[in-house]
Design a protein around this motif. Structure first.
Motif, PDB file in Angstrom:
ATOM      1  N   ILE A  44      -5.071  -6.535  -2.780  1.00  0.00           N
ATOM      2  CA  ILE A  44      -4.149  -5.898  -3.717  1.00  0.00           C
ATOM      3  C   ILE A  44      -3.073  -6.928  -4.030  1.00  0.00           C
ATOM      4  N   SER A  47       4.507   0.891  -6.159  1.00  0.00           N
ATOM      5  CA  SER A  47       3.701   2.006  -6.656  1.00  0.00           C
ATOM      6  C   SER A  47       4.097   2.371  -8.082  1.00  0.00           C
ATOM      7  N   VAL A  80      -0.025   2.361  -8.976  1.00  0.00           N
ATOM      8  CA  VAL A  80      -1.049   2.567  -7.941  1.00  0.00           C
ATOM      9  C   VAL A  80      -0.589   3.691  -7.026  1.00  0.00           C
ATOM     10  N   GLU A 134      -1.896   3.189  -1.255  1.00  0.00           N
ATOM     11  CA  GLU A 134      -2.297   1.808  -1.529  1.00  0.00           C
ATOM     12  C   GLU A 134      -1.084   0.880  -1.540  1.00  0.00           C
ATOM     13  N   SER A 135       0.024   1.362  -2.068  1.00  0.00           N
ATOM     14  CA  SER A 135       1.224   0.527  -2.116  1.00  0.00           C
ATOM     15  C   SER A 135       1.824   0.314  -0.729  1.00  0.00           C
TER      16      SER A 135
END
Length: 120
Positions: free
Chosen positions: A40, A14, A19, A23-24
């Motif tokens: 990703i 992250s 990000v 999401e990470s």
């Protein structure tokens, strides 16, 4: 241990890739479980190093889990096989002892017959 590494990897990803943490975490779980959807991916060198470490740890954990499960089932089968083999061995030894006794008795009878034939 692996959960801590997953969290550290997600936070490092992250920060290095800029990000969101959500999401990470998604990326870290997908990478560690070797699913790696490809939606990703890391672009920085730090992100790629974190990805590499997560992949190695993920593969290691999955390998240990599957080998532990396999060992459980193989050990159960081998214990049953060993018990069966022990019974077979005992049966063979019993028959061998019986044959040795019969052989000894036959030798005694042959010796007795030889003595009787020499006396005649």
């Amino acid at each position: 241990m692996s959960l801590v590494f997953l969290i550290i990897g997600a936070v490092a990803y992250s920060l290095s890739e800029h990000v969101s943490l959500g999401e990470s975490f998604w990326w870290a779980i997908a990478t560690a479980t070797t699913v790696g959807y490809g939606d990703i991916s890391p672009h920085t060198i730090v992100g790629k190093i974190v990805a590499l470490l997560l992949m190695i740890v993920g593969i290691g954990i999955i390998g240990m889990l599957t080998s532990s499960i396999t060992t459980y089932f193989v050990k159960s089968d081998s214990d049953e096989d060993q018990s069966s083999d022990n019974k077979k061995f005992e049966m063979i030894m019993s028959k061998l002892n019986e044959l040795e006794k019969q052989n000894k008795d036959l030798k005694s009878e042959i010796s007795a017959l030889k003595q009787n034939s020499t006396e005649d």
